[in-house]
Design a protein around this motif. Structure first.
Motif, PDB file in Angstrom:
ATOM      1  N   TYR A  11     -28.816 -18.391   5.146  1.00  0.00           N
ATOM      2  CA  TYR A  11     -28.671 -17.193   4.320  1.00  0.00           C
ATOM      3  C   TYR A  11     -27.240 -17.043   3.812  1.00  0.00           C
ATOM      4  N   SER A  12     -27.111 -16.366   2.707  1.00  0.00           N
ATOM      5  CA  SER A  12     -25.786 -16.027   2.198  1.00  0.00           C
ATOM      6  C   SER A  12     -25.217 -14.844   2.975  1.00  0.00           C
ATOM      7  N   TYR A  13     -26.090 -13.860   3.214  1.00  0.00           N
ATOM      8  CA  TYR A  13     -25.699 -12.647   3.928  1.00  0.00           C
ATOM      9  C   TYR A  13     -26.860 -12.189   4.808  1.00  0.00           C
TER      10      TYR A  13
ATOM     11  N   VAL B 202     -34.717 -11.906  -1.411  1.00  0.00           N
ATOM     12  CA  VAL B 202     -34.745 -11.037  -0.241  1.00  0.00           C
ATOM     13  C   VAL B 202     -35.631 -11.648   0.836  1.00  0.00           C
ATOM     14  N   HIS B 203     -35.096 -11.663   2.055  1.00  0.00           N
ATOM     15  CA  HIS B 203     -35.781 -12.193   3.230  1.00  0.00           C
ATOM     16  C   HIS B 203     -35.751 -11.156   4.346  1.00  0.00           C
ATOM     17  N   THR B 204     -36.581 -11.341   5.341  1.00  0.00           N
ATOM     18  CA  THR B 204     -36.415 -10.701   6.636  1.00  0.00           C
ATOM     19  C   THR B 204     -36.339 -11.825   7.657  1.00  0.00           C
TER      20      THR B 204
ATOM     21  N   ILE C  20     -23.182  -9.062   7.269  1.00  0.00           N
ATOM     22  CA  ILE C  20     -22.684 -10.262   7.934  1.00  0.00           C
ATOM     23  C   ILE C  20     -22.649 -11.363   6.882  1.00  0.00           C
ATOM     24  N   GLU C  21     -21.461 -11.840   6.560  1.00  0.00           N
ATOM     25  CA  GLU C  21     -21.353 -12.952   5.612  1.00  0.00           C
ATOM     26  C   GLU C  21     -21.636 -14.239   6.368  1.00  0.00           C
ATOM     27  N   VAL C  22     -22.612 -14.986   5.898  1.00  0.00           N
ATOM     28  CA  VAL C  22     -22.965 -16.249   6.537  1.00  0.00           C
ATOM     29  C   VAL C  22     -22.406 -17.380   5.671  1.00  0.00           C
ATOM     30  N   ARG C  23     -23.036 -17.652   4.557  1.00  0.00           N
ATOM     31  CA  ARG C  23     -22.504 -18.656   3.622  1.00  0.00           C
ATOM     32  C   ARG C  23     -21.759 -17.991   2.476  1.00  0.00           C
ATOM     33  N   GLY C  24     -21.945 -16.696   2.312  1.00  0.00           N
ATOM     34  CA  GLY C  24     -21.251 -15.982   1.253  1.00  0.00           C
ATOM     35  C   GLY C  24     -21.720 -16.402  -0.129  1.00  0.00           C
ATOM     36  N   ASP C  25     -20.900 -16.097  -1.134  1.00  0.00           N
ATOM     37  CA  ASP C  25     -21.285 -16.413  -2.512  1.00  0.00           C
ATOM     38  C   ASP C  25     -20.602 -17.664  -3.052  1.00  0.00           C
TER      39      ASP C  25
ATOM     40  N   GLY D 111     -26.856 -21.867  -0.415  1.00  0.00           N
ATOM     41  CA  GLY D 111     -27.607 -21.570   0.793  1.00  0.00           C
ATOM     42  C   GLY D 111     -28.695 -22.595   1.084  1.00  0.00           C
ATOM     43  N   ALA D 112     -29.467 -22.286   2.123  1.00  0.00           N
ATOM     44  CA  ALA D 112     -30.625 -23.091   2.512  1.00  0.00           C
ATOM     45  C   ALA D 112     -31.689 -22.110   2.976  1.00  0.00           C
ATOM     46  N   HIS D 113     -32.207 -21.334   2.016  1.00  0.00           N
ATOM     47  CA  HIS D 113     -33.136 -20.252   2.361  1.00  0.00           C
ATOM     48  C   HIS D 113     -34.442 -20.303   1.597  1.00  0.00           C
TER      49      HIS D 113
END
Length: 160
Positions: A71-73, A43-45, A82-87, A91-93
């Protein structure tokens, strides 16, 4: 390559070819991307205002040397996902954890809205139906220089 490995690769290729994947040779099958095995969600903000979105995240992360938003989402304040990279993409988070964990970012700073919490809960249910039980971890657990996702956010999501 050992004979048994070659037989397995050829069988995999024939299976993929039969499924119409477009993989047309055994070497393509050996190098085909694999769906990651996710063990959890970090979990991120975003440490941003409520209007922050995928485009701004892409620009910000590219400035830091990534190939776009990591982010993935992302979960906007008004709800939704918002789907960014999805599953299906790594990712790169979170350094050293991207191959194991999806990254879900609440858009905002240190608080979250009820619609964001509802969206996270629905997303978690959907992802666990695909991948089985997932750990929920805070970004700050893996980087002691981070406070993300903030105490209030973490208190609300950690036990879902």
């Amino acid at each position: 390559m050992r004979l048994s490995a070659r037989i397995c690769a050829t069988f995999a290729w024939l299976s993929l070819l039969a499924l119409g994947t477009g993989i047309t040779s055994p070497s393509m099958a050996e190098n085909a991307p694999q769906t990651p095995k996710w063990v959890g969600i970090i979990v991120h903000t975003t440490d941003s205002g409520p209007n922050y979105g995928k485009e701004q995240c892409d620009a910000d992360h590219k400035k830091r040397g990534f190939d776009g938003c990591g982010y993935s989402y992302m979960l906007p304040a008004d709800g939704g996902v918002i789907e960014v990279r999805g599953d299906s993409r790594i990712g790169a988070h979170t350094l050293g954890k991207n191959k194991e964990y999806l990254g879900v970012a609440f858009i905002g700073r240190s608080t979250i809205t009820s619609p964001q919490l509802e969206s996270f809960s629905k997303l978690l249910t959907e992802l666990e139906s695909k991948f089985g039980p997932l750990e929920i971890r805070a970004h700050r657990e893996f980087n002691k220089n981070k406070t993300c996702p903030g105490d209030e956010v973490w208190e609300k999501v950690r036990d879902l």
